[in-house]
Design an enzyme around this catalytic site. Structure first.
Site, mmCIF file in Angstrom:
data_model
loop_
_atom_site.group_PDB
_atom_site.id
_atom_site.type_symbol
_atom_site.label_atom_id
_atom_site.label_comp_id
_atom_site.label_asym_id
_atom_site.label_seq_id
_atom_site.Cartn_x
_atom_site.Cartn_y
_atom_site.Cartn_z
ATOM 1 N N TRP A 42 0.806 -1.216 0.000
ATOM 2 C CA TRP A 42 0.000 0.000 0.000
ATOM 3 C C TRP A 42 0.842 1.270 0.000
ATOM 4 C CZ3 TRP A 42 1.193 2.986 4.086
ATOM 5 C CH2 TRP A 42 1.648 2.366 5.240
ATOM 6 N N CYS A 43 2.103 1.174 0.406
ATOM 7 C CA CYS A 43 2.968 2.353 0.497
ATOM 8 C C CYS A 43 3.787 2.531 -0.789
ATOM 9 C CB CYS A 43 3.912 2.201 1.692
ATOM 10 S SG CYS A 43 5.113 3.532 1.833
ATOM 11 N N PRO A 44 3.679 3.696 -1.455
ATOM 12 C CA PRO A 44 4.449 3.906 -2.685
ATOM 13 C C PRO A 44 5.965 3.891 -2.464
ATOM 14 C CG PRO A 44 3.194 5.883 -2.100
ATOM 15 C CD PRO A 44 2.810 4.820 -1.136
ATOM 16 N N VAL A 46 7.557 1.904 -0.451
ATOM 17 C CA VAL A 46 7.928 0.487 -0.433
ATOM 18 C C VAL A 46 7.945 -0.057 -1.858
ATOM 19 C CG1 VAL A 46 7.210 -1.816 0.321
ATOM 20 C CG2 VAL A 46 7.153 0.101 1.928
ATOM 21 N N VAL A 47 6.957 0.310 -2.651
ATOM 22 C CA VAL A 47 6.911 -0.130 -4.051
ATOM 23 C C VAL A 47 8.183 0.310 -4.771
ATOM 24 C CG1 VAL A 47 5.701 0.138 -6.253
ATOM 25 C CG2 VAL A 47 4.389 -0.187 -4.152
#
Length: 130
Positions: A42-44, A46-47
């Site tokens: 859900w966290c950009p 982290v992506v």
């Protein structure tokens, strides 16, 4: 395999099972959990960091990293989240390095959020030069 996704995180840093060799490190990447509706964290941040983490720890002869999911957004935002209270993780992604110092497991360094995207810094961190 240098990336572990089924690591059982102990209750605290003191309970980490670390190697006894000098400078032997254990790495834990604290990451946002995968959103079941998108199939992605859900966290950009982290992506963005995941490809760098996967590349950095893909060498089968290199160090191992444990990928630990901190929960979905509502769980993560809870001030009593165990990763916040027991592991002092206040941002995701966080990559922490643990070593045995004077016989006791201790966190010796960490990279947070955008610091992981700096490939030179990430490499130095893994090699223990930071």
């Amino acid at each position: 395999m240098p990336i572990s996704t089924n690591f059982k995180l102990p209750s605290s840093v003191n309970a980490l099972d670390l190697p006894t060799e000098t400078n032997a490190a254990v790495f834990i990447a604290f990451l946002a959990s995968t959103d079941p509706t998108t199939g992605r964290p859900w966290c950009p941040d982290v992506v963005a960091a995941l490809p760098h983490l996967r590349a950095a720890f893909s060498d089968s002869t290199g160090p191992e990293v444990a990928f630990v999911e901190v929960g979905l957004r509502p769980e993560w935002r809870d001030p009593s989240n165990i990763y916040r209270t027991k592991w002092n993780v206040n941002s995701v992604p966080t990559l922490a390095r643990y070593e045995r110092i004077s016989g006791k497991p201790q966190e010796v360094a960490r990279l947070v959020e955008g610091e992981i995207l700096d490939l030179k810094r990430l490499d130095k961190f893994i090699r223990g030069s930071i």
